[in-house]
Each structure stands twice: as structure tokens, then as C-alpha cells.
Design an enzyme around this catalytic site. Sequence first.
Site, PDB file in Angstrom:
ATOM      1  N   ASP A 383       0.868  -1.176   0.000  1.00 20.53           N
ATOM      2  CA  ASP A 383       0.000   0.000   0.000  1.00 20.53           C
ATOM      3  C   ASP A 383       0.908   1.229   0.000  1.00 20.53           C
ATOM      4  O   ASP A 383       1.682   1.422   0.943  1.00 20.53           O
ATOM      5  CB  ASP A 383      -0.877  -0.057   1.268  1.00 20.53           C
ATOM      6  CG  ASP A 383      -1.820   1.123   1.364  1.00 20.53           C
ATOM      7  OD1 ASP A 383      -1.477   2.206   0.849  1.00 20.53           O
ATOM      8  OD2 ASP A 383      -2.903   0.956   1.954  1.00 20.53           O
ATOM      9  N   PHE A 384       0.824   2.038  -1.058  1.00 23.15           N
ATOM     10  CA  PHE A 384       1.789   3.147  -1.136  1.00 23.15           C
ATOM     11  C   PHE A 384       1.567   4.239  -0.098  1.00 23.15           C
ATOM     12  O   PHE A 384       2.421   5.102   0.078  1.00 23.15           O
ATOM     13  CB  PHE A 384       1.960   3.694  -2.561  1.00 23.15           C
ATOM     14  CG  PHE A 384       0.720   4.090  -3.336  1.00 23.15           C
ATOM     15  CD1 PHE A 384      -0.292   4.846  -2.766  1.00 23.15           C
ATOM     16  CD2 PHE A 384       0.610   3.730  -4.685  1.00 23.15           C
ATOM     17  CE1 PHE A 384      -1.398   5.234  -3.506  1.00 23.15           C
ATOM     18  CE2 PHE A 384      -0.495   4.101  -5.439  1.00 23.15           C
ATOM     19  CZ  PHE A 384      -1.508   4.858  -4.835  1.00 23.15           C
ATOM     20  N   HIS A 402      -4.624  11.880  -9.783  1.00 27.93           N
ATOM     21  CA  HIS A 402      -6.002  12.352 -10.033  1.00 27.93           C
ATOM     22  C   HIS A 402      -7.044  11.573  -9.217  1.00 27.93           C
ATOM     23  O   HIS A 402      -8.190  11.972  -9.132  1.00 27.93           O
ATOM     24  CB  HIS A 402      -6.336  12.336 -11.540  1.00 27.93           C
ATOM     25  CG  HIS A 402      -6.574  10.980 -12.121  1.00 27.93           C
ATOM     26  ND1 HIS A 402      -7.061  10.799 -13.407  1.00 27.93           N
ATOM     27  CD2 HIS A 402      -6.402   9.729 -11.623  1.00 27.93           C
ATOM     28  CE1 HIS A 402      -7.184   9.515 -13.661  1.00 27.93           C
ATOM     29  NE2 HIS A 402      -6.780   8.845 -12.598  1.00 27.93           N
TER      30      HIS A 402
END
Length: 523
Positions: A383-384, A402
Site C-alpha cells: 500500500d503506497f 487524479h
Amino acid sequence: MEITDFYEETKVKFSELSEELLWEYIHSGEPMDKAGGYGIQALGGMLVEYVHGDFLNVVGFPLNHFCKKLAELYYPPSKHNVQHKKYDSIPSVDTFENLSDGESESSNFTEHKGASKLDSSGKHSSGGVYTSENSSGVRTGFTVPLENQNGVSQRPPEVPSKILELMDGFRASKALLVASKLKIFDHLKHKGPLKAVDIANEIGTSVCGTERLLDACAALGLLEKTPQGYGNTDSVNTFLTSDGEYSLHGYIIHSNDHLWPLFTNLESAIKEGSRQNHRAFGKKAEDLFKDYYHSQEGKQCFMAAMHSIARLTARDVATAFDLSRFKSACDLGGCTGALARELVQIYPNLKVTVFDLPEVIANISYFQPSGQHTAPVTFVSGDFFKDKLPEADLYILSRILHDWPDEKIHVLLSKISALCRPGSALLVAETVLDEQKTHPSRAVLQSLSITEGCAILLAEMVLDDEKKNRSTALLQSLNMLVQTEGKERSGSEYQALLEQHGFTNVKIRITGNLLDVILCVKT
Ligand SMILES: C[S@@+](CC[C@H](N)C(=O)[O-])C[C@H]1O[C@@H](n2cnc3c(N)ncnc32)[C@H](O)[C@@H]1O
């Protein structure tokens, strides 16, 4: 908008016909594309004993009744205009004979182009009679006097074709989405040309519905219709069949199954300023990926959608800047690895790691190209926002920023920035909005030194293209509104975000493809 409907009945009596004659008629080929199986206006006329009613209704269009209806719509009886109604049920009609007569055509043409009016003797005089003219200059209508509320004759405004096209745009989209979903294009690629009935049998649909859909697709330029049946155009074979290398099928199914229901709730999204997953699908997870990934089907559908756009954009993203000085890259949220594979092909010395959620990494095998050398691409799950990121001297964020609001972006950029050594870089691929979100850039035109006439023509072409790109970008921003907490941003908005985290020398390339590219360096 006023809608009226009507029907017209015509009785046709066939004469006693021998089997031999009928076979001869069939073999003539004439009946093959005729509703009803014969053409009364041609050879088929010999089969008919008599017709009661409107002959043109049998040919295919009840012109007389249609014109009466038009007259009712455009010239409803009222206090003001009853006195003008000197003619029978419809006003005077330009016949085909008139049109074939060169002299009378030109004189009528002039007369009809200016506003004219029927006087009590039925002759034209200046005033308010309207006749329509098609693009080839052939008049197709009949004269209908129009009056405003004050009884003053006026010509209605030009048909607003652009507005009508936008108004009906969803119908065309849905026809395309449904034909793709039903795999019509796949069947036609492998077995076409096919008749409507054969396609309906293949895919288990009604013949009448299928025929209408196929005709609509042919009218939209997606299919070719010949006496042998319907066939795909070349671009349909390339982009709309599910097995093509650059197939958009994945994104189309995503659009039909997810984006369409979300856009149905656009009104609520505008009122509330937030995504609409709960309205469209009855649930709201923490973020859109938890929504999409909660089922295996949803996950694969989303991945296929991302993959199809990445395949089309990867080359332009990878070559927007010269990246040959980098030895290692990490594509954060790199999904199926489509961009990573393009990068290692273009830069053979580059090793790329794709970092994505565990649910995604577990499914990448569906998207591995067969028989291709993929050694330099490595897949790592995590999970970044929370986990440690792989080390690299080039980080890539393609269609990641975005998806998120500024607060989340700050978390991600500060993590990346902390890992970067001086000289490391960040490549961002997004649809970059122009600054004002209203005026197309004129930079391209200013750099042209050409004759004035040519410049105007070119200017119009460039501006048209820019307008189209701009509307695509701004509609994409609505797309982000209905499904994410993020948005599309302008170049200066991205620059400000990046500079806050120590990235400088921000360069932006507008590619003309769906994604633009930003490169910046950590100093
Ligand atoms: C809009 S897709 C873009 C995919 C790809 N970069 C492209 O341009 O085609 C966003 C990607 O970010 C991944 N992603 C979302 N949240 C993430 C997280 N917290 N950690 C890692 N990856 C994540 C998603 O799984 C998905 O693959």
C-alpha cells in the site's frame, strides 16, 4: 420538445403468382434488402394487382401523412394564422419534378432562400414562408408559414446540430457499449459478414432488437452493411474486439458496468460535490479501489480497463522525455505492468518495479503477454500510503494523483521525496488541464509563419482539436468526481504540489494522447 406519432395504413393486393415467377423474382436479388421482401417501386411492382392508400407508404415512407403532421407541429391552427390557411391540409409542396427542372429550380431556389410568404392567391411574396435545404443544396421540405406570438412571420433558427448531437450522445455511447458487451464485434470479426438473424442466434437475443442495434452501429460508422450482412470496419477490428492487441474492450465494459451507473447520478454528484458509488451500487467503501476490488469480477474488470488505456498511451508516456539516464524505476500503482513493459523495451538498461495493492498483484498473470521477454519487470505488492516503497532513481505515478484529494497526495509525495536522492526524478502521467479551463492555447499558432488564409484554416483546425482535447479532459474531471475524491489538475496545480515536496525543474509535455507527462527532479 413536442413529440407526435402516427401510423398510415395501405392495402396491397398481390395477383395470383406462379412459383416459377416468384423464384425468378427471388433470384433477381431485389427482395434481399427489402422490408416485406419486395420492392413495389421496382421489379416487385409486377407482382401487385392494386394498392389502396398511400403508395409511398408501401415504398417505405408515408410522405403525405408525415408532411401533414409536420404542418400540425410547425403551424398549429391559432387565432392569428387561421386566416392564412388557404390551402387544403398541407401547404404547397415542392415536387421532385420541380427539382429536376434546372430553370425553375434556380428561380425557385432564389425565391425560397430569402423569406417569402404565400399570399391569398397562393403565390410567393416577401415574408415568412420557410423551406428547408439540405447540404447538397437540394430542397427537401414544403413551405410552412411560421409566425411568432405577435403574428409576425419569422424564420426559425438553424437546426442546432451540435446541441442535438450532444443531447443524443448518450444513445450512441450506449449502442456502442451494448454491442461490445454482447460481443457482437467479436462474432463479426471471426464469422462476419453475418445477417441480423444469425447474430441474434449466436448471442441469444431478439432478432428485431439485434437488427435495430446493428443498423444503429452501421449508421454510426462502426459496421458496414452489405447484402451479405453486417461486417466490422477496420478500426472496430483493432479497438473494439476483445482479443485485439490495442483493444479498448476492457475500458468499454468498465464504462458500461461502472461509469454509466455512476454518471446516471451526476446530478447528485454536482449537488453534493462527492462520489456516487453508494447511489449507483448501494455501497460506499473507504475509497474507490476498495469498491472496485471487493469482488474478483470487479477487480478484473477494473484492471482490464486500466490495461486497455495503458496499452494505448504507454508509448507516448515512455517517450515524452528521454529517460535513458535512469537505471531503475518504480511504477507506483503500476497495475498490470503495461507501462513498465513499454519502458523496458524502449530503455533496455532500465529495470522497472511495479508496486500495487496485493489484490492487483495476485491477478497480473491474466495480463502478461505470452512469449514476450519480461525479465526486467518485477512486481511488488503493498500500500503506497502505508508500506515501505521500493528504492529507485525514477518514480512513476501514472493516473494516480487524479484519484486523490490534496491531503492524500501530500502523504504520497512526501514519502517519495524522502526516498529520492539528489538527481532522482518523478514522472507523472495525467490528463493536464489548460490553465483557464476556457481558452485553448495559442502558442502553436504564434509559432507559424504562413500566409494569412492558410493560418486561419490551420488555426481553426488546431483550435478544433484543442477544444476536443479540452472537453475530453474536463469530462474526465467529471468522471473523477462521480467515482473518486480526486480531480484532474492544471499544469500549475501539479507544479505547486510537486514543488512543495522539493521537486524542481518541472517540465510538462502535452502529448496529444489521453495522458500528458510531467517530469521533475529532486534537488
Ligand atoms: C487509476 S489506476 C492507474 C493504473 C496505472 N498506473 C495506469 O496508468 O494504467 C490506479 C492504480 O493505483 C493502484 N492503487 C490504488 N491505491 C493504492 C495503494 N494504496 N497502494 C498501491 N497501489 C494503489 C490501483 O490498484 C490501480 O492499479
